[in-house]
Design an enzyme around this catalytic site. Structure first.
Site, PDB file in Angstrom:
ATOM      1  N   GLU A 163       0.822  -1.208   0.000  1.00  0.00           N
ATOM      2  CA  GLU A 163       0.000   0.000   0.000  1.00  0.00           C
ATOM      3  C   GLU A 163       0.859   1.262   0.000  1.00  0.00           C
ATOM      4  OE1 GLU A 163      -2.252  -2.937   2.766  1.00  0.00           O
ATOM      5  OE2 GLU A 163      -0.219  -2.638   1.988  1.00  0.00           O
ATOM      6  N   SER A 171      23.101 -42.578  -5.881  1.00  0.00           N
ATOM      7  CA  SER A 171      21.857 -41.921  -6.268  1.00  0.00           C
ATOM      8  C   SER A 171      22.063 -40.699  -7.157  1.00  0.00           C
ATOM      9  CB  SER A 171      21.083 -41.483  -5.013  1.00  0.00           C
ATOM     10  OG  SER A 171      21.844 -40.541  -4.279  1.00  0.00           O
ATOM     11  N   TRP A 227      23.089 -39.053 -10.609  1.00  0.00           N
ATOM     12  CA  TRP A 227      21.863 -38.301 -10.399  1.00  0.00           C
ATOM     13  C   TRP A 227      20.699 -39.082 -10.973  1.00  0.00           C
ATOM     14  CZ3 TRP A 227      22.062 -34.316  -7.233  1.00  0.00           C
ATOM     15  CH2 TRP A 227      23.270 -33.617  -7.084  1.00  0.00           C
ATOM     16  N   ARG A 280      13.293 -24.334  -3.382  1.00  0.00           N
ATOM     17  CA  ARG A 280      14.055 -24.038  -2.159  1.00  0.00           C
ATOM     18  C   ARG A 280      14.037 -22.542  -1.865  1.00  0.00           C
ATOM     19  NH1 ARG A 280      19.993 -26.971  -2.636  1.00  0.00           N
ATOM     20  NH2 ARG A 280      19.342 -29.145  -2.291  1.00  0.00           N
ATOM     21  N   ASP A 324      25.537 -37.250   0.527  1.00  0.00           N
ATOM     22  CA  ASP A 324      25.577 -36.483  -0.727  1.00  0.00           C
ATOM     23  C   ASP A 324      26.542 -35.302  -0.674  1.00  0.00           C
ATOM     24  OD1 ASP A 324      23.588 -38.189  -1.566  1.00  0.00           O
ATOM     25  OD2 ASP A 324      21.952 -36.790  -1.115  1.00  0.00           O
ATOM     26  N   GLU A 372      14.177 -32.019   2.532  1.00  0.00           N
ATOM     27  CA  GLU A 372      14.922 -32.892   1.610  1.00  0.00           C
ATOM     28  C   GLU A 372      15.666 -33.905   2.467  1.00  0.00           C
ATOM     29  OE1 GLU A 372      17.233 -31.278  -1.603  1.00  0.00           O
ATOM     30  OE2 GLU A 372      16.097 -29.399  -1.606  1.00  0.00           O
ATOM     31  N   GLY A 382      15.929 -38.537   3.500  1.00  0.00           N
ATOM     32  CA  GLY A 382      15.714 -39.908   3.059  1.00  0.00           C
ATOM     33  C   GLY A 382      14.372 -40.470   3.487  1.00  0.00           C
ATOM     34  N   LEU A 439      13.026 -40.175   7.522  1.00  0.00           N
ATOM     35  CA  LEU A 439      12.406 -38.918   7.951  1.00  0.00           C
ATOM     36  C   LEU A 439      11.111 -38.683   7.181  1.00  0.00           C
ATOM     37  CD1 LEU A 439      12.364 -36.362   9.613  1.00  0.00           C
ATOM     38  CD2 LEU A 439      13.837 -35.268   7.911  1.00  0.00           C
TER      39      LEU A 439
END
Length: 368
Positions: free
Chosen positions: A57, A173, A175, A189, A205, A296, A298, A301
């Site tokens: 405003e 993993s 990619w 993110r 990682d 982010e 595994g 969690l």
């Protein structure tokens, strides 16, 4: 019920589009846009860019100047009525002598919650509420959830092959998903206030879990200048005190909060000796001002958050790959023994990102 004109709809849509320009920078404040018209002429407009800076405003009133007198202001969220780091916007609209204010929605913030609307009405200004309210709520799901429940909005991101595997049996993993999907993750993110992960994921990682401007999609870079980059708080579950200083996590800009008995935040434990996740999420709101939590991590969690009904939205990237049943699954054990217990998902969006598919879905939790 208020009757709105074609112009009213057009101006509120314009205000909503303005509000969207703050999606990467306003946290923990809400995204808000404002348009001021005098007759059919737009005389002022603006959006809130970041906490501590002028509200939408204020920008619109500065642009309008004397033309604000007798004008109509369209605001995506009820004008604030309290003194914070900036003066109340309701007061500014009154001093500018606008004739009418149309709000998309009432502010869920208990400090405002109708007081701004009443202040305007007490000053003789006509106020209408509810124009494109669903669109306005969609601007700020995290802010609204925090204000209504005291908890953050939790998005759980996962990536898997088409057969639901997140890694090979040996743990490899990188990619699974494409560079385009990883760019997309960067943009998501960047919208969050904090990123939650575990020491295992960080160590496996060597993840930095930060926002890297050069890795954002060019479409995002065009509206989000590098000098405005805001790093989310990185919250890492580290009960065994495994994080070491040489990890990438500590070599990039942005604050890290370690959760553990020897960490920055000592967690509350449940009867089984596990971190009480619900309490942790509330603590992130009260002690770290987090509205929007991006997760982010595994399968362990992920399953814990889902089992406790703490996930508001799933963001799943499926890559066109097959990894076999000897790989590692997307979600850990949920302890289900009958089909009526399975967690249904309401799919909100399916989008192709490079060669991958991004599924955005809301879990439908059943009453216990």
């Amino acid at each position: 019920m208020a009757q709105f004109s074609t112009q009213d709809y057009a101006m509120m849509l314009r205000a909503i589009k303005l509000a969207q320009r703050g999606i990467y920078t306003t946290a923990p404040n809400p995204n808000v846009g404002c348009v001021i018209t005098n007759g059919e002429e737009i005389v002022g407009e603006g959006f809130h860019a970041r906490a501590g800076e002028p509200h939408a405003e204020v920008h619109a009133l500065r642009m309008a100047g004397d033309k604000a007198q007798g004008a109509t202001a369209y605001v995506t969220l009820e004008p604030c009525s309290h003194y914070g780091r900036t003066p109340p916007c309701a007061e500014g609209l009154i001093k500018a002598k606008v004739a009418k204010v149309i709000c998309a929605m009432q502010d869920p913030n208990p400090q405002v919650a109708g007081r701004g609307i009443q202040m305007l009405r007490d000053a003789g200004i006509e106020v209408q509420v509810g124009l494109l309210e669903a669109d306005a709520r969609a601007l700020n799901p995290a802010f609204i959830k925090r204000m209504e429940s005291g908890n953050p909005y939790v998005q759980l991101k996962m990536a898997a092959s088409l057969d639901g595997q997140t890694a090979l049996a040996n743990g490899q993993s990188q990619w699974i998903t494409s560079p385009q999907a990883r760019q997309d993750v960067q943009s998501l993110r960047a919208k969050s206030g904090a990123i939650l992960s575990t020491s295992k994921t960080v160590i496996d990682d060597n993840a930095s879990l930060n926002v890297r401007w050069h890795d954002l999609p060019t479409s995002v870079q065009a509206i989000y200048p590098q000098e405005a980059l805001r790093q989310p708080l990185r919250v890492i579950l580290d009960r065994q005190n495994q994080l070491q200083d040489e990890l990438k996590l500590f070599s990039v800009e942005g604050e890290v909060v370690r959760v553990g008995e020897q960490g920055d935040l000592v967690p509350q434990l449940d009867a089984s000796g596990h971190i009480e996740l619900r309490h942790l999420l509330t603590t992130l709101v009260t002690e770290h001002n987090v509205n929007h939590l991006w997760v982010e991590a595994g399968a362990t969690l992920a399953s814990s958050l889902i089992k406790q009904g703490l996930v508001d939205e799933l963001v799943i990237y499926l890559a066109p790959k097959l990894m076999g049943s000897d790989g590692r699954g997307l979600v850990g054990a949920l302890g289900l023994t009958a089909m009526y217990q399975v967690i249904d998902l309401e799919i909100k969006e399916l989008k192709q990102v490079g060669p991958d598919i991004r599924i955005t879905a809301t879990p439908i939790y059943k009453e216990q």
